[in-house]
Scaffold this motif. Sequence first.
Motif, PDB file in Angstrom:
ATOM      1  N   ALA A  16       0.840  -1.202   0.000  1.00  0.00           N
ATOM      2  CA  ALA A  16       0.000   0.000   0.000  1.00  0.00           C
ATOM      3  C   ALA A  16       0.876   1.253   0.000  1.00  0.00           C
ATOM      4  N   PRO A  17       0.527   2.261  -0.798  1.00  0.00           N
ATOM      5  CA  PRO A  17       1.302   3.509  -0.818  1.00  0.00           C
ATOM      6  C   PRO A  17       1.104   4.289   0.481  1.00  0.00           C
ATOM      7  N   LEU A  18       2.136   5.020   0.880  1.00  0.00           N
ATOM      8  CA  LEU A  18       2.029   5.927   2.021  1.00  0.00           C
ATOM      9  C   LEU A  18       1.808   7.345   1.515  1.00  0.00           C
ATOM     10  N   LEU A  19       0.777   7.992   2.035  1.00  0.00           N
ATOM     11  CA  LEU A  19       0.470   9.378   1.700  1.00  0.00           C
ATOM     12  C   LEU A  19       0.981  10.262   2.832  1.00  0.00           C
ATOM     13  N   MET A  20       1.990  11.059   2.554  1.00  0.00           N
ATOM     14  CA  MET A  20       2.654  11.856   3.583  1.00  0.00           C
ATOM     15  C   MET A  20       2.093  13.282   3.615  1.00  0.00           C
ATOM     16  N   LEU A  21       1.557  13.657   4.782  1.00  0.00           N
ATOM     17  CA  LEU A  21       0.989  14.989   4.982  1.00  0.00           C
ATOM     18  C   LEU A  21       1.739  15.657   6.137  1.00  0.00           C
ATOM     19  N   HIS A  22       2.496  16.684   5.821  1.00  0.00           N
ATOM     20  CA  HIS A  22       3.436  17.287   6.764  1.00  0.00           C
ATOM     21  C   HIS A  22       2.774  18.182   7.806  1.00  0.00           C
ATOM     22  N   MET A  98      -4.275   3.796  -0.035  1.00  0.00           N
ATOM     23  CA  MET A  98      -3.258   4.631   0.596  1.00  0.00           C
ATOM     24  C   MET A  98      -3.362   4.603   2.117  1.00  0.00           C
ATOM     25  N   ILE A  99      -2.208   4.604   2.740  1.00  0.00           N
ATOM     26  CA  ILE A  99      -2.113   4.729   4.192  1.00  0.00           C
ATOM     27  C   ILE A  99      -1.645   6.146   4.494  1.00  0.00           C
ATOM     28  N   VAL A 100      -2.449   6.893   5.217  1.00  0.00           N
ATOM     29  CA  VAL A 100      -2.083   8.265   5.541  1.00  0.00           C
ATOM     30  C   VAL A 100      -1.015   8.267   6.631  1.00  0.00           C
ATOM     31  N   LEU A 101       0.041   9.022   6.394  1.00  0.00           N
ATOM     32  CA  LEU A 101       1.062   9.282   7.399  1.00  0.00           C
ATOM     33  C   LEU A 101       1.044  10.783   7.620  1.00  0.00           C
ATOM     34  N   GLY A 102       0.294  11.212   8.632  1.00  0.00           N
ATOM     35  CA  GLY A 102       0.087  12.631   8.843  1.00  0.00           C
ATOM     36  C   GLY A 102       0.637  13.101  10.172  1.00  0.00           C
ATOM     37  N   TYR A 103       1.259  14.261  10.155  1.00  0.00           N
ATOM     38  CA  TYR A 103       1.791  14.857  11.382  1.00  0.00           C
ATOM     39  C   TYR A 103       1.182  16.245  11.584  1.00  0.00           C
ATOM     40  N   SER A 104       0.619  16.471  12.760  1.00  0.00           N
ATOM     41  CA  SER A 104       0.131  17.784  13.169  1.00  0.00           C
ATOM     42  C   SER A 104      -0.848  18.360  12.143  1.00  0.00           C
ATOM     43  N   ASN A 105      -0.496  19.405  11.433  1.00  0.00           N
ATOM     44  CA  ASN A 105      -1.402  20.040  10.472  1.00  0.00           C
ATOM     45  C   ASN A 105      -1.892  19.062   9.417  1.00  0.00           C
TER      46      ASN A 105
END
Length: 205
Positions: A16-22, A98-105
């Motif tokens: 599964a792709p990782l979706l990176m949200l900074h 997709m697997i969300v990889l989200g930090y803070s905002n």
Amino acid sequence: MTELNYYFQAGDPAQAPLLMLHGTGGYEDELVPLAKKIAHNSPLLGIRGRLVENGRTRYFAHTATGGFDLNSLAQETTWLLQTIDQLAVKHHLAANRMIVLGYSNGANMAAHAWLTGQAQFKTGLLFHPMQLTPYKTVQPLSDVKIWASHGSFDPIVPAANFQTLTQSLTTAQADLTVFEAEQSHALSPQEITAAQQWLQQSQRL
């Protein structure tokens, strides 16, 4: 607003792709080291928030009084999800895997997209998220798995807000795992390890 800035790295197409949200002030590739620790063979997609406040990138704006601009939130959530769909097609990724990889905002945006019924993705790692607005109703999330972390000394995410968010996700019937520790808003080795272990377990189920 800035033009579209994003990062893509091909990986094992079977994963599964990782979706990176900074987080605030971050960039499209900021979470690459974290993503590689958690799922080192997965395809990676990172999208930079297109707003800039006080020189710092964000996914949505504040009001003049410092609150969350809900019009901006609605507009930018639509933009982000449409952009994800477009980039998924371009790079041959399944948006719903997709697997969300989200930090803070970025984690806040993912949680909002879920609770308003706009997100396709079914799995998420939310580091230090908060709830942005009250929800009169929440969309059913019974097919969604979420891991969320919070620090008891976090100066940005009050404990009461994090509890409100977890209650909203629970009410929506999301499969929610919470990691809490005595730490601030920065990421800790312990929570990264916990997130990695949770993801490995959830992907085996």
